[in-house]
Design an enzyme around this catalytic site. Sequence first.
Site, PDB file in Angstrom:
ATOM      1  N   ASP A  51      36.513  40.781  41.020  1.00 34.77           N
ATOM      2  CA  ASP A  51      36.708  39.554  41.796  1.00 34.77           C
ATOM      3  C   ASP A  51      37.984  38.815  41.390  1.00 34.77           C
ATOM      4  O   ASP A  51      38.488  38.988  40.276  1.00 34.77           O
ATOM      5  CB  ASP A  51      35.533  38.593  41.566  1.00 34.77           C
ATOM      6  CG  ASP A  51      34.293  38.983  42.335  1.00 34.77           C
ATOM      7  OD1 ASP A  51      34.258  40.080  42.918  1.00 34.77           O
ATOM      8  OD2 ASP A  51      33.334  38.174  42.345  1.00 34.77           O
ATOM      9  N   HIS A 197      36.093  40.882  36.480  1.00 39.66           N
ATOM     10  CA  HIS A 197      37.197  40.087  37.029  1.00 39.66           C
ATOM     11  C   HIS A 197      38.540  40.673  36.613  1.00 39.66           C
ATOM     12  O   HIS A 197      38.741  40.991  35.439  1.00 39.66           O
ATOM     13  CB  HIS A 197      37.092  38.634  36.561  1.00 39.66           C
ATOM     14  CG  HIS A 197      35.873  37.930  37.072  1.00 39.66           C
ATOM     15  ND1 HIS A 197      34.638  38.066  36.475  1.00 39.66           N
ATOM     16  CD2 HIS A 197      35.692  37.105  38.135  1.00 39.66           C
ATOM     17  CE1 HIS A 197      33.743  37.335  37.153  1.00 39.66           C
ATOM     18  NE2 HIS A 197      34.352  36.740  38.161  1.00 39.66           N
TER      19      HIS A 197
END
Length: 256
Positions: A51, A197
Amino acid sequence: MSCLVRPAGLGAAVVLAAHLGPAVTCLRSVRRWTPRTAGRGDPGHVALTFDDGPDGTSTPRFLDALAELDCRATFFVLGDPLRRRPDLGRRMVAEGHEIAVHGWRHQNGLLSRPGRVSAGIARTVRLVRDVCGVRPVWYRPPHGALSGEGLAAARAFRLRPVLWTAWGRDWTATTTPGTVRATLDRDLRGGATVLLHDSDVTSAPGAWRATLDALPGIVAACRAGGLAVGPLRDHGIHPRTHGFPDIPMLGRNTAH
């Protein structure tokens, strides 16, 4: 007078429930009952997702590492940084990765003014198509906060909402490769969708380095257990263009 007030209050409650209802899917206990939305897939496969990118400093390092590992992933991109670094979006596609939608900026959809979430999704979908030449099929809301408006916009753009079943909690200032692995290992098994991430846009500065260092071990552990590692497109939870049966939606026409 009371007869006029009560229906208005009930109507407001229904609207609020429609807006907040889908967000319960971010709760761990609820995700057990919404396996498709959580990302529970093929028991012989682990979906690797990232993400908050693309970021000019960190994302190329992740792409380099994935290339060395001969591994593909799904990147849930934010539109605003993709607009600034379209070359990274094109590189993702060229190297076999999947691009999905995370919104325009990393904002909690439950707290955004009406129209902002749907506009951000629309803008990001168009940008991905224009810049990368592909049509995204997945949507993950920032913070996992799936609002009624976000769900309606996902339906309109034929995006399948998907969250995660395992994460590395890799956004804190105390994150290390060891904490990423230890947190992830609790739920890392066949059929898992892993959330990591590739950017620190909402994380502690430099937290992505711990994730990057943990990545080879994560992939190796999955493969040692006989599990394939790859993007959501190979995970057996194929997107549907009509209806998301395991997501609570308590109203209609919320994307306005």
